[in-house]
Design a protein around this motif. Structure first.
Motif, mmCIF file in Angstrom:
data_model
loop_
_atom_site.group_PDB
_atom_site.id
_atom_site.type_symbol
_atom_site.label_atom_id
_atom_site.label_comp_id
_atom_site.label_asym_id
_atom_site.label_seq_id
_atom_site.Cartn_x
_atom_site.Cartn_y
_atom_site.Cartn_z
ATOM 1 N N GLU A 60 69.378 -5.993 -32.884
ATOM 2 C CA GLU A 60 70.031 -6.412 -31.650
ATOM 3 C C GLU A 60 69.446 -7.743 -31.174
ATOM 4 O O GLU A 60 68.364 -7.783 -30.608
ATOM 5 C CB GLU A 60 69.819 -5.324 -30.582
ATOM 6 N N PRO A 61 70.149 -8.876 -31.417
ATOM 7 C CA PRO A 61 69.584 -10.190 -31.072
ATOM 8 C C PRO A 61 69.178 -10.296 -29.610
ATOM 9 O O PRO A 61 68.200 -10.965 -29.298
ATOM 10 C CB PRO A 61 70.716 -11.158 -31.381
ATOM 11 N N ILE A 62 69.891 -9.633 -28.719
ATOM 12 C CA ILE A 62 69.543 -9.744 -27.302
ATOM 13 C C ILE A 62 68.103 -9.340 -27.061
ATOM 14 O O ILE A 62 67.364 -9.990 -26.333
ATOM 15 C CB ILE A 62 70.491 -8.877 -26.443
ATOM 16 N N TYR A 63 67.681 -8.265 -27.746
ATOM 17 C CA TYR A 63 66.315 -7.770 -27.544
ATOM 18 C C TYR A 63 65.293 -8.796 -27.993
ATOM 19 O O TYR A 63 64.411 -9.182 -27.259
ATOM 20 C CB TYR A 63 66.103 -6.462 -28.315
ATOM 21 N N TRP A 64 65.398 -9.225 -29.264
ATOM 22 C CA TRP A 64 64.316 -10.127 -29.694
ATOM 23 C C TRP A 64 64.455 -11.523 -29.126
ATOM 24 O O TRP A 64 63.475 -12.241 -28.963
ATOM 25 C CB TRP A 64 64.060 -10.117 -31.199
ATOM 26 N N ASN A 65 65.664 -11.920 -28.742
ATOM 27 C CA ASN A 65 65.782 -13.183 -28.012
ATOM 28 C C ASN A 65 65.060 -13.117 -26.673
ATOM 29 O O ASN A 65 64.392 -14.056 -26.269
ATOM 30 C CB ASN A 65 67.251 -13.519 -27.760
ATOM 31 N N THR A 66 65.218 -11.971 -26.006
ATOM 32 C CA THR A 66 64.529 -11.815 -24.730
ATOM 33 C C THR A 66 63.022 -11.891 -24.927
ATOM 34 O O THR A 66 62.304 -12.532 -24.158
ATOM 35 C CB THR A 66 64.895 -10.465 -24.093
ATOM 36 N N LEU A 67 62.545 -11.248 -26.000
ATOM 37 C CA LEU A 67 61.103 -11.264 -26.262
ATOM 38 C C LEU A 67 60.632 -12.703 -26.513
ATOM 39 O O LEU A 67 59.626 -13.147 -25.949
ATOM 40 C CB LEU A 67 60.772 -10.374 -27.463
ATOM 41 N N LEU A 68 61.378 -13.444 -27.333
ATOM 42 C CA LEU A 68 60.989 -14.826 -27.627
ATOM 43 C C LEU A 68 61.041 -15.684 -26.374
ATOM 44 O O LEU A 68 60.168 -16.512 -26.128
ATOM 45 C CB LEU A 68 61.907 -15.415 -28.698
ATOM 46 N N ARG A 69 62.077 -15.463 -25.572
ATOM 47 C CA ARG A 69 62.224 -16.222 -24.334
ATOM 48 C C ARG A 69 61.059 -15.939 -23.392
ATOM 49 O O ARG A 69 60.455 -16.852 -22.832
ATOM 50 C CB ARG A 69 63.540 -15.821 -23.664
ATOM 51 N N THR A 70 60.714 -14.643 -23.272
ATOM 52 C CA THR A 70 59.572 -14.279 -22.422
ATOM 53 C C THR A 70 58.311 -14.971 -22.925
ATOM 54 O O THR A 70 57.536 -15.538 -22.149
ATOM 55 C CB THR A 70 59.371 -12.753 -22.441
ATOM 56 N N GLY A 71 58.137 -14.933 -24.275
ATOM 57 C CA GLY A 71 56.953 -15.555 -24.864
ATOM 58 C C GLY A 71 56.903 -17.040 -24.581
ATOM 59 O O GLY A 71 55.887 -17.567 -24.129
ATOM 60 N N SER A 72 58.023 -17.745 -24.791
ATOM 61 C CA SER A 72 57.968 -19.203 -24.637
ATOM 62 C C SER A 72 57.840 -19.596 -23.169
ATOM 63 O O SER A 72 57.100 -20.517 -22.839
ATOM 64 C CB SER A 72 59.183 -19.866 -25.294
ATOM 65 N N MET A 73 58.531 -18.844 -22.282
ATOM 66 C CA MET A 73 58.371 -19.170 -20.858
ATOM 67 C C MET A 73 56.946 -18.897 -20.408
ATOM 68 O O MET A 73 56.376 -19.654 -19.610
ATOM 69 C CB MET A 73 59.357 -18.366 -20.010
ATOM 70 N N SER A 74 56.339 -17.830 -20.953
ATOM 71 C CA SER A 74 54.952 -17.536 -20.574
ATOM 72 C C SER A 74 54.028 -18.648 -21.050
ATOM 73 O O SER A 74 53.078 -19.022 -20.355
ATOM 74 C CB SER A 74 54.493 -16.209 -21.165
ATOM 75 N N LEU A 75 54.307 -19.176 -22.252
ATOM 76 C CA LEU A 75 53.492 -20.286 -22.745
ATOM 77 C C LEU A 75 53.632 -21.497 -21.830
ATOM 78 O O LEU A 75 52.647 -22.162 -21.512
ATOM 79 C CB LEU A 75 53.909 -20.666 -24.171
ATOM 80 N N LEU A 76 54.866 -21.746 -21.393
ATOM 81 C CA LEU A 76 55.101 -22.875 -20.496
ATOM 82 C C LEU A 76 54.336 -22.681 -19.178
ATOM 83 O O LEU A 76 53.680 -23.595 -18.686
ATOM 84 C CB LEU A 76 56.606 -23.008 -20.239
ATOM 85 N N VAL A 77 54.420 -21.465 -18.659
ATOM 86 C CA VAL A 77 53.703 -21.170 -17.408
ATOM 87 C C VAL A 77 52.204 -21.378 -17.611
ATOM 88 O O VAL A 77 51.518 -21.969 -16.771
ATOM 89 C CB VAL A 77 54.000 -19.726 -16.944
ATOM 90 N N THR A 78 51.697 -20.916 -18.777
ATOM 91 C CA THR A 78 50.269 -21.074 -19.055
ATOM 92 C C THR A 78 49.899 -22.551 -19.092
ATOM 93 O O THR A 78 48.901 -22.970 -18.496
ATOM 94 C CB THR A 78 49.926 -20.424 -20.410
ATOM 95 N N ALA A 79 50.715 -23.336 -19.783
ATOM 96 C CA ALA A 79 50.424 -24.762 -19.892
ATOM 97 C C ALA A 79 50.440 -25.423 -18.523
ATOM 98 O O ALA A 79 49.538 -26.202 -18.176
ATOM 99 C CB ALA A 79 51.438 -25.429 -20.815
ATOM 100 N N LEU A 80 51.458 -25.076 -17.702
ATOM 101 C CA LEU A 80 51.541 -25.667 -16.361
ATOM 102 C C LEU A 80 50.338 -25.261 -15.514
ATOM 103 O O LEU A 80 49.745 -26.086 -14.816
ATOM 104 C CB LEU A 80 52.839 -25.236 -15.675
ATOM 105 N N ALA A 81 49.973 -23.969 -15.603
ATOM 106 C CA ALA A 81 48.831 -23.491 -14.814
ATOM 107 C C ALA A 81 47.572 -24.249 -15.225
ATOM 108 O O ALA A 81 46.735 -24.600 -14.388
ATOM 109 C CB ALA A 81 48.640 -21.992 -15.010
ATOM 110 N N LEU A 82 47.444 -24.536 -16.534
ATOM 111 C CA LEU A 82 46.266 -25.266 -17.011
ATOM 112 C C LEU A 82 46.269 -26.704 -16.489
ATOM 113 O O LEU A 82 45.274 -27.197 -15.968
ATOM 114 C CB LEU A 82 46.236 -25.257 -18.538
ATOM 115 N N ILE A 83 47.444 -27.344 -16.598
ATOM 116 C CA ILE A 83 47.519 -28.749 -16.200
ATOM 117 C C ILE A 83 47.285 -28.908 -14.698
ATOM 118 O O ILE A 83 46.613 -29.829 -14.253
ATOM 119 C CB ILE A 83 48.889 -29.345 -16.607
#
Ligand SMILES: Nc1ncnc2c1ncn2[C@@H]1O[C@H](COP(=O)(O)OP(=O)(O)OP(=O)(O)O)[C@@H](O)[C@H]1O
Ligand SMILES: [Mg+2]
Lengths: 289, 371
Positions: A60-83
């Motif tokens: 089910e692409p929706i499921y793993w797309n959501t997981l990837l999206r969560t992962g990449s947005m979390s990485l972005l949040v982490t990077a912003l929090a660091l900067i």
């Protein structure tokens, strides 16, 4: 002899609560989750063991797309929090005077007095169509119509950065605090520019703090539920929302457990990759920050 | 510019105020190329502040600093060719020895092969050719010291500043490093400015020493000059050991002054400075222990003592045995303790506590300063 026995006894007594905590609250529930996730319902009250729940996830692409999206947005949040967090932490640890330092640190902690939920509603009050920001902009004549600032990715990211940045600042302050000022001066004295000193001396020195801050922030973000749901609305597509839906709405505990386990595995993989890329080990990160 | 020789470092009326505190107060000096110059002074007298102004970490409140004849007051610290060895060395713990030394060369944009060559070369010169790939925490205290110097010297600085770099070492290593630093300075032939509050470090290593007190330079000179011909009471008291009394002038004739100490002891002194004091004025008197001769009181009379001498009777209070630097403490009839150097041979002839002695010293070695 007696001395040795006492030592052993005290070791056991100290270790017991820890072992109980690890076993009862961490190992057993997770084992339960793994076992649960491996069960498939073939008929009412009939279960079979197999990888069916994981196969469903893959199909089910929706499921793993959501997981990837969560992962990449979390990485972005982490990077912003660091900067954003790094200059703040540097200011608190190295530039602020002894007294201001305490006050600033306390200011950083104040948001923790308020629960997650209330903070998210605070954002809603500010950003909704009839909220403070929209009204002020309308009143000043910058916009003609009310604008809805909620329910988009940017708002979710801003809200998440706000929620987690503290967990970036605290470890950074504690590592930077231990840095001898004369090291920075030596960096300049030997001919380094401001950028060189930052890149070759300050950042490498703060690396353990950066890594531990990033791990905590990433895990917290990827596992957060309230902020993405409240600020992102129905379309936020956060993976925790999927897990919640499986457990509560569909009452499909087996697949919920599988999703939960997948989130854990996925975030652990990202952290492991991050550690490999920065050449840090978990042990020295924990020891130094 | 063409007539006057260019000095490596020149400070002209340099001052630094922190609020109302004058940390450095109108200091002027020049340092000739290739010399070892020390700044010696008690804690808090402004040594570090002066050094930090030379390195560029503090801006002088007024005055000018010139390196090789060019004013550097406007130059940022990373553009000045003055390198600094910090008190706690400030080696970079996240880099190994090689990277620590290469750091400055990289900042200057040297090529990889040049860096490699220069780092090897400097490690050879400090006699540590094999440590290039060690981590900093794997070095001994003395080795760290030398790496910190190498890290600066690899950049060929005009002036090397050292801020009490031996402060963190234990006594034995300090003694060894003193000699080593002097040898390194000879070898690199670079101007070293060395800050310390330990006078033996300054006297042993330096070509010239400046004595600093409360932000000002009291005297600049060779170690011998400072020791034997101090200009001020502060220098006389700070450099070397002295017996110190205060007293009032009883009679003055040119630089020959007769003084009576507060305990009532009459002394023949030599006045330092030009202004002849008035009778009754207060003075400070200094006599170094090695100029005092200790003689056992035998039947011999004291009639052959001439007027240029001071003589005193007393009883040995205690012996301070320290090998070749042994001393006696003599209690005078006026109940003051006086230190004097003696030679102890270990034989039965040696002085013992309780012995009655004469103390004799020359009026020329009795320095007196107006207060
Ligand atoms: N940043 C500062 N702000 C205010 N006062 C300062 C500052 N730095 C130094 N001072 C004052 O200037 C004076 C000289 O300090 P400095 O550090 O130069 O002394 P020092 O001779 O190096 O002493 P030490 O031998 O103990 O290192 C001291 O009275 C100190 O309190
Ligand atoms: Mg100092």
């Amino acid at each position: 002899m007696l001395q040795k026995d006492i030592k052993r006894l005290s070791l056991i007594m100290l270790f017991t609560p820890f072992a109980l905590w690890i076993a009862l609250l961490i190992i057993i529930p997770h084992l339960g989750m793994v076992v649960l996730s491996l069960r498939e319902k073939v008929a009412p009250r009939v279960y079979e063991y197999g990888l069916g729940n994981y196969v469903d996830f893959m199909n089910e692409p929706i499921y793993w797309n959501t997981l990837l999206r969560t992962g990449s947005m979390s990485l972005l949040v982490t990077a912003l929090a660091l900067i954003i967090g790094f200059p703040i932490a540097y200011y608190i640890a190295k530039i602020a005077g002894y007294r201001t330092r305490g006050a600033l640190f306390l200011l950083c902690l104040i948001p923790l007095w308020v629960s997650d939920l209330i903070r998210a509603f605070g954002w809603i009050l500010l950003l909704r169509e009839t909220g403070v920001v929209s009204s002020v902009l309308q009143w000043s004549g910058l916009i003609g119509e009310p604008i809805e600032f909620l329910y988009n990715d940017i708002t979710v990211i801003v809200g998440l950065v706000y929620t987690v940045i503290l967990f970036m600042i605290v470890p950074l302050v504690s590592t930077l605090d231990g840095m001898d000022e004369s090291m920075v001066e030596a960096g300049y004295n030997l001919g380094g520019s401001g950028f060189t000193v930052l890149r070759r001396i300050i950042v490498p020195y703060a690396m353990p703090g950066i890594v531990s801050g990033c791990i905590v922030v990433f895990m917290l973000t990827a596992g957060s539920y309230l902020t993405p749901i409240l600020l992102g609305g129905k379309n936020s597509s956060w993976f925790t929302e999927q897990i919640y839906e499986q457990f509560i709405t569909r009452f499909n505990w087996e697949s919920g457990a599988a999703f939960g386990f997948l989130l854990l595995a996925f975030t652990s993989l990202v952290v492991w990759l991050g550690l490999r890329l920065t050449g840090q080990t978990l042990a020295n990160t924990v020891a130094k920050s | 510019m063409t007539s006057s020789p260019v000095h490596d470092l020149e400070c002209i009326d340099v001052s630094k105020k922190f609020g109302s505190v004058r940390a450095v107060d109108n200091v002027s000096f020049t340092i000739p190329s290739g010399s070892f110059f020390s700044i010696l002074g008690p804690s808090g007298c402004g040594k570090t502040t002066l050094m930090r102004m030379i390195a560029g970490f503090e801006d002088p409140s007024n005055g000018d600093i010139k390196i090789k004849g060019k004013s550097v007051v406007e130059t940022p610290p990373n553009k000045r060719n003055v390198k600094m060895v910090f008190q706690h060395l400030a080696l970079f713990p996240m880099m190994n020895v090689y990277e620590n030394i290469a750091y400055g060369l990289r900042c200057n944009g040297a090529s990889k092969s040049e860096i490699e060559h220069r780092v090897r070369d400097v490690l050879d010169r400090i006699a540590l050719p094999d440590v290039a790939h060690r981590e900093i925490h794997q070095l001994s205290g003395g080795q760290k010291q030398r790496i910190a110097i190498a890290r600066c010297m690899v950049l060929d600085p005009d002036v090397l500043l050292l801020d009490e770099p031996l402060g963190a070492l234990d006594l034995k290593l300090r003694e060894a490093m003193k000699i080593e630093l002097k040898l390194l300075q000879h070898q690199f032939n670079t101007t070293f400015i060395y800050i310390t509050h330990d006078q033996s470090e300054a006297l042993v290593m330096s070509d010239h020493v400046a004595i600093m007190n409360e932000g000002q330079f009291e005297q600049i000179g060779t170690p011998q000059q400072l020791y034997h011909a101090p200009n001020t009471a502060f220098v006389a008291g700070f450099v070397g050991d002295s017996n110190r009394w205060s007293g009032t002038v009883a009679q003055a004739q040119g630089s020959d002054v007769k003084v009576e100490t507060t305990a009532g002891l009459p002394l023949n002194c030599t006045l330092i400075g030009n202004n002849v004091p008035l009778v009754g004025e207060g003075v400070e008197i200094f006599v170094r222990p090695e100029f005092i001769t200790v003689q056992r009181q035998l039947a011999k009379t004291d009639g052959d003592i001439d007027a240029g001498h001071n003589q005193l009777e007393g009883v040995i209070d205690s012996l301070l045995f320290n090998g070749a630097n042994s001393r006696v403490l003599v209690r005078s009839q006026t109940n003051q303790l006086i230190e004097a150097d003696v030679t102890l041979t270990g034989g039965t002839d040696d002085l013992k506590p309780g012995d009655a002695v004469h103390l004799i010293w020359h009026a020329q070695q009795t320095m007196c300063f107006r207060t």
